[in-house]
Design a protein around this motif. Structure first.
Motif, PDB file in Angstrom:
ATOM      1  N   LYS A  10       4.248  19.460 -12.321  1.00 29.97           N
ATOM      2  CA  LYS A  10       5.433  20.065 -12.646  1.00 29.97           C
ATOM      3  C   LYS A  10       5.128  20.213 -14.386  1.00 29.97           C
ATOM      4  N   GLU A  11       4.619  19.223 -15.110  1.00 33.17           N
ATOM      5  CA  GLU A  11       4.233  19.149 -16.678  1.00 33.17           C
ATOM      6  C   GLU A  11       3.148  20.382 -16.747  1.00 33.17           C
ATOM      7  N   ASP A  12       2.066  20.373 -16.053  1.00 37.77           N
ATOM      8  CA  ASP A  12       1.184  21.410 -16.169  1.00 37.77           C
ATOM      9  C   ASP A  12       1.643  22.829 -15.752  1.00 37.77           C
ATOM     10  N   ALA A  13       2.494  22.794 -14.883  1.00 35.85           N
ATOM     11  CA  ALA A  13       3.085  24.323 -14.731  1.00 35.85           C
ATOM     12  C   ALA A  13       3.942  24.675 -15.930  1.00 35.85           C
ATOM     13  N   LYS A  14       4.819  23.916 -16.468  1.00 29.67           N
ATOM     14  CA  LYS A  14       5.493  24.240 -17.665  1.00 29.67           C
ATOM     15  C   LYS A  14       4.623  24.377 -18.749  1.00 29.67           C
ATOM     16  N   LYS A  15       3.506  23.522 -19.111  1.00 28.14           N
ATOM     17  CA  LYS A  15       2.675  24.076 -20.189  1.00 28.14           C
ATOM     18  C   LYS A  15       2.058  25.173 -19.934  1.00 28.14           C
ATOM     19  N   SER A  16       1.601  25.598 -18.846  1.00 28.63           N
ATOM     20  CA  SER A  16       0.951  26.934 -18.587  1.00 28.63           C
ATOM     21  C   SER A  16       2.100  28.143 -18.878  1.00 28.63           C
ATOM     22  N   LYS A  17       3.302  27.931 -18.338  1.00 26.96           N
ATOM     23  CA  LYS A  17       4.311  28.929 -18.710  1.00 26.96           C
ATOM     24  C   LYS A  17       4.655  29.113 -20.324  1.00 26.96           C
ATOM     25  N   ASP A  18       4.786  27.880 -20.761  1.00 24.10           N
ATOM     26  CA  ASP A  18       4.884  28.056 -22.240  1.00 24.10           C
ATOM     27  C   ASP A  18       3.658  28.646 -22.965  1.00 24.10           C
ATOM     28  N   GLU A  19       2.646  28.365 -22.568  1.00 22.66           N
ATOM     29  CA  GLU A  19       1.520  28.984 -23.281  1.00 22.66           C
ATOM     30  C   GLU A  19       1.522  30.470 -22.755  1.00 22.66           C
ATOM     31  N   GLU A  20       1.825  30.942 -21.521  1.00 22.35           N
ATOM     32  CA  GLU A  20       1.880  32.290 -21.509  1.00 22.35           C
ATOM     33  C   GLU A  20       3.108  33.160 -22.417  1.00 22.35           C
ATOM     34  N   LYS A  21       3.960  32.392 -22.588  1.00 28.46           N
ATOM     35  CA  LYS A  21       5.114  33.106 -23.337  1.00 28.46           C
ATOM     36  C   LYS A  21       4.481  33.094 -24.666  1.00 28.46           C
ATOM     37  N   GLU A  22       3.963  32.351 -25.291  1.00 31.44           N
ATOM     38  CA  GLU A  22       3.220  32.243 -26.654  1.00 31.44           C
ATOM     39  C   GLU A  22       2.212  33.554 -26.696  1.00 31.44           C
ATOM     40  N   LEU A  23       1.523  33.542 -25.538  1.00 32.68           N
ATOM     41  CA  LEU A  23       0.400  34.822 -25.760  1.00 32.68           C
ATOM     42  C   LEU A  23       1.380  35.901 -25.649  1.00 32.68           C
ATOM     43  N   LEU A  24       2.361  36.186 -24.938  1.00 24.79           N
ATOM     44  CA  LEU A  24       3.277  37.512 -24.904  1.00 24.79           C
ATOM     45  C   LEU A  24       3.857  37.757 -26.194  1.00 24.79           C
ATOM     46  N   LYS A  25       4.158  36.755 -27.159  1.00 26.29           N
ATOM     47  CA  LYS A  25       4.914  37.063 -28.399  1.00 26.29           C
ATOM     48  C   LYS A  25       4.113  37.976 -29.231  1.00 26.29           C
ATOM     49  N   TRP A  82       0.868  -1.343  -0.010  1.00 26.07           N
ATOM     50  CA  TRP A  82       0.050   0.114   0.007  1.00 26.07           C
ATOM     51  C   TRP A  82       1.003   1.327  -0.029  1.00 26.07           C
ATOM     52  N   TYR A  83       1.918   1.141   0.913  1.00 26.22           N
ATOM     53  CA  TYR A  83       2.995   2.484   0.909  1.00 26.22           C
ATOM     54  C   TYR A  83       3.444   2.563  -0.453  1.00 26.22           C
ATOM     55  N   LYS A  84       4.032   1.659  -1.044  1.00 31.49           N
ATOM     56  CA  LYS A  84       4.599   1.902  -2.190  1.00 31.49           C
ATOM     57  C   LYS A  84       3.882   2.212  -3.254  1.00 31.49           C
ATOM     58  N   LYS A  85       2.477   1.960  -3.327  1.00 33.04           N
ATOM     59  CA  LYS A  85       1.586   2.277  -4.317  1.00 33.04           C
ATOM     60  C   LYS A  85       1.406   3.797  -3.863  1.00 33.04           C
ATOM     61  N   GLU A  86       1.077   4.129  -2.834  1.00 30.62           N
ATOM     62  CA  GLU A  86       0.839   5.719  -2.442  1.00 30.62           C
ATOM     63  C   GLU A  86       2.234   6.579  -2.642  1.00 30.62           C
ATOM     64  N   CYS A  87       3.300   6.027  -2.456  1.00 35.27           N
ATOM     65  CA  CYS A  87       4.522   6.609  -2.925  1.00 35.27           C
ATOM     66  C   CYS A  87       4.619   6.910  -4.531  1.00 35.27           C
ATOM     67  N   ASP A  88       4.230   5.833  -5.293  1.00 31.34           N
ATOM     68  CA  ASP A  88       4.004   6.146  -6.795  1.00 31.34           C
ATOM     69  C   ASP A  88       2.997   7.142  -7.186  1.00 31.34           C
ATOM     70  N   LEU A  89       1.926   6.871  -6.517  1.00 36.95           N
ATOM     71  CA  LEU A  89       0.703   8.102  -6.817  1.00 36.95           C
ATOM     72  C   LEU A  89       1.257   9.419  -6.682  1.00 36.95           C
ATOM     73  N   ARG A  90       2.151   9.486  -5.480  1.00 38.04           N
ATOM     74  CA  ARG A  90       2.458  10.804  -5.114  1.00 38.04           C
ATOM     75  C   ARG A  90       3.541  11.387  -6.165  1.00 38.04           C
ATOM     76  N   LYS A  91       4.444  10.345  -6.655  1.00 39.60           N
ATOM     77  CA  LYS A  91       5.375  10.811  -7.703  1.00 39.60           C
ATOM     78  C   LYS A  91       4.700  11.283  -8.837  1.00 39.60           C
ATOM     79  N   GLN A  92       3.807  10.585  -9.307  1.00 42.24           N
ATOM     80  CA  GLN A  92       3.056  10.733 -10.465  1.00 42.24           C
ATOM     81  C   GLN A  92       2.284  12.084 -10.622  1.00 42.24           C
ATOM     82  N   ARG A  93       1.754  12.447  -9.386  1.00 43.44           N
ATOM     83  CA  ARG A  93       0.951  13.556  -9.072  1.00 43.44           C
ATOM     84  C   ARG A  93       1.862  14.775  -9.176  1.00 43.44           C
ATOM     85  N   ILE A  94       2.968  14.728  -8.554  1.00 39.31           N
ATOM     86  CA  ILE A  94       4.231  15.776  -8.666  1.00 39.31           C
ATOM     87  C   ILE A  94       4.502  16.040  -9.914  1.00 39.31           C
TER      88      ILE A  94
END
Length: 128
Positions: free
Chosen positions: A113-128, A97-109
């Motif tokens: 990070k991917e969503d934050a990068k995507k948002s930042k990239d979209e913001e850069k595109e809008l500012l061009k 159970w603990y291993k599964k919870e750790c894996d889920l946490r890693k996936q969530r993090i």
């Protein structure tokens, strides 16, 4: 770090095997607060000096801020270790159970990070 049972009032901290958890946390949070305060004051001093366009006077303060960031990183690493020490090791029934919870946490993090990068990239595109 020693292995201690869950809900223990003693943890290993800064090389000592048995330290009272309350004393450990008090010291750790005192150190964190002190370095946060010092870094905040340093940035404010740098901003004040920057108004006078004195770059060379700002550089040592900037370096001090970087030192505080390094110290804080170490303190937060200590905090994570203390938390893990308090948690202890999972019992037989909890290992999978603990291993599964750790894996889920890693996936969530990773997704955050991917969503934050995507948002930042979209913001850069809008500012061009």
């Amino acid at each position: 770090m020693s292995s201690v049972g869950s809900c223990s009032s003693f943890v290993s901290f800064r090389g000592e095997e048995e330290v009272d958890l309350n004393d450990c946390l008090d010291q750790l949070y005192r150190d964190i607060q002190k370095n946060l305060n010092e870094s905040q004051c340093s940035v404010r001093n740098m901003a004040r000096l920057k108004e006078d366009d004195d770059f060379r006077d700002c550089v040592p303060i900037h370096f001090a801020v970087l030192d505080y960031v390094d110290i804080l990183s170490g303190l937060f690493t200590e905090l994570a270790a203390v938390s893990k020490d308090v948690l202890g090791k999972p019992g037989k029934d909890d290992k999978d159970w603990y291993k599964k919870e750790c894996d889920l946490r890693k996936q969530r993090i990773k997704k955050q990070k991917e969503d934050a990068k995507k948002s930042k990239d979209e913001e850069k595109e809008l500012l061009k």
